[in-house]
Design a protein around this motif. Structure first.
Motif, PDB file in Angstrom:
ATOM      1  N   LEU A  16      65.968-118.390  26.602  1.00  0.00           N
ATOM      2  CA  LEU A  16      67.313-118.739  26.164  1.00  0.00           C
ATOM      3  C   LEU A  16      68.046-119.562  27.219  1.00  0.00           C
ATOM      4  CD1 LEU A  16      69.665-118.410  24.135  1.00  0.00           C
ATOM      5  CD2 LEU A  16      70.238-116.289  25.326  1.00  0.00           C
ATOM      6  N   LEU A  17      67.973-119.133  28.450  1.00  0.00           N
ATOM      7  CA  LEU A  17      68.634-119.869  29.539  1.00  0.00           C
ATOM      8  C   LEU A  17      67.998-121.247  29.731  1.00  0.00           C
ATOM      9  CD1 LEU A  17      69.123-116.839  31.882  1.00  0.00           C
ATOM     10  CD2 LEU A  17      70.973-118.308  31.050  1.00  0.00           C
ATOM     11  N   LEU A  37      76.751-116.503  31.411  1.00  0.00           N
ATOM     12  CA  LEU A  37      76.932-115.271  32.178  1.00  0.00           C
ATOM     13  C   LEU A  37      76.383-114.059  31.427  1.00  0.00           C
ATOM     14  CD1 LEU A  37      80.480-115.819  33.699  1.00  0.00           C
ATOM     15  CD2 LEU A  37      78.283-115.856  34.898  1.00  0.00           C
ATOM     16  N   HIS A  38      76.599-114.029  30.120  1.00  0.00           N
ATOM     17  CA  HIS A  38      76.078-112.904  29.345  1.00  0.00           C
ATOM     18  C   HIS A  38      74.551-112.899  29.361  1.00  0.00           C
ATOM     19  CE1 HIS A  38      75.873-109.721  26.419  1.00  0.00           C
ATOM     20  NE2 HIS A  38      75.041-110.469  25.705  1.00  0.00           N
ATOM     21  N   ALA A  39      73.937-114.049  29.175  1.00  0.00           N
ATOM     22  CA  ALA A  39      72.475-114.127  29.203  1.00  0.00           C
ATOM     23  C   ALA A  39      71.942-113.701  30.573  1.00  0.00           C
ATOM     24  CB  ALA A  39      72.007-115.538  28.856  1.00  0.00           C
ATOM     25  N   LEU A  40      72.593-114.141  31.641  1.00  0.00           N
ATOM     26  CA  LEU A  40      72.174-113.740  32.993  1.00  0.00           C
ATOM     27  C   LEU A  40      72.364-112.240  33.207  1.00  0.00           C
ATOM     28  CD1 LEU A  40      73.584-116.703  35.109  1.00  0.00           C
ATOM     29  CD2 LEU A  40      71.162-116.141  34.753  1.00  0.00           C
ATOM     30  N   ARG A  91      72.453-107.975  42.958  1.00  0.00           N
ATOM     31  CA  ARG A  91      73.794-108.244  43.511  1.00  0.00           C
ATOM     32  C   ARG A  91      74.580-109.201  42.624  1.00  0.00           C
ATOM     33  NH1 ARG A  91      70.819-108.410  48.940  1.00  0.00           N
ATOM     34  NH2 ARG A  91      71.079-106.268  49.638  1.00  0.00           N
ATOM     35  N   PHE A  92      73.910-110.223  42.097  1.00  0.00           N
ATOM     36  CA  PHE A  92      74.598-111.160  41.206  1.00  0.00           C
ATOM     37  C   PHE A  92      75.058-110.439  39.944  1.00  0.00           C
ATOM     38  CE2 PHE A  92      74.802-114.187  37.731  1.00  0.00           C
ATOM     39  CZ  PHE A  92      75.717-115.092  38.254  1.00  0.00           C
ATOM     40  N   ARG A  93      74.219-109.591  39.390  1.00  0.00           N
ATOM     41  CA  ARG A  93      74.609-108.827  38.205  1.00  0.00           C
ATOM     42  C   ARG A  93      75.842-107.978  38.491  1.00  0.00           C
ATOM     43  NH1 ARG A  93      75.643-103.541  37.286  1.00  0.00           N
ATOM     44  NH2 ARG A  93      75.465-103.017  35.107  1.00  0.00           N
ATOM     45  N   ASN A  94      75.889-107.362  39.663  1.00  0.00           N
ATOM     46  CA  ASN A  94      77.053-106.550  40.025  1.00  0.00           C
ATOM     47  C   ASN A  94      78.320-107.394  40.094  1.00  0.00           C
ATOM     48  OD1 ASN A  94      75.481-104.266  40.102  1.00  0.00           O
ATOM     49  ND2 ASN A  94      75.213-104.303  42.316  1.00  0.00           N
TER      50      ASN A  94
END
Length: 156
Positions: A16-17, A37-40, A91-94
């Protein structure tokens, strides 16, 4: 199996990305940005769930995803480079989930452009080694072959 389902979610979001990137992402458009951002976020959460489930299967007590990654690295199931990549993803997800104001659009663009295609294969390797069950190796070989064909057809 949960591992297989999580690999499917990860591969789906990589695809998807990649499609979003190939179509061109307007990072100034809030709807496009939120879609990325949602996909990530879903991609990262599936990775976290995969790692935590692997640690649980191995009897590794891990209070956090970072601790789980550290333990998998310590046992030699993942290389230091892969462990660093996985820590950055956590960390990016956080940041995405908890600190919306701190999101750096250029960092998002860099992540999307980085093509993190190997993640499903890295994670599948962790699971295969951690279980050490011959029947799973045959089953997982089929998944690796599928993912290889998927990636070579979509990313070449």
């Amino acid at each position: 199996m949960l591992h297989n389902r999580l690999l499917e979610v990860i591969a789906l979001h990589v695809e998807l990305l990649d499609r979003m990137r190939n179509q061109g992402i307007n990072y100034d458009d809030i709807i496009n940005l939120y879609a990325v951002l949602h996909a990530l976020q879903v991609h990262a959460q599936a990775i976290i769930d995969y790692l935590l489930y692997t640690c649980a299967l191995m009897g590794i007590s891990s209070e956090t995803p970072i601790h789980c990654i550290d333990e998998l690295s310590r046992t030699g199931l993942i290389s230091n480079d892969n462990a660093d990549l996985l820590r950055r993803i956590v960390r990016f997800r956080n940041i995405v989930v908890h600190e919306y104001g701190a999101i750096d659009i250029e960092r998002v663009r860099g992540i999307v452009e980085s093509r993190f295609m190997a993640l499903p294969l890295i994670l599948l390797g962790i699971f295969t080694v951690s279980c050490g069950v011959w029947a799973l190796l045959i089953h997982d070989f089929c998944i690796v072959l599928f993912l290889y064909l998927f990636f070579t057809s979509h990313f070449v």
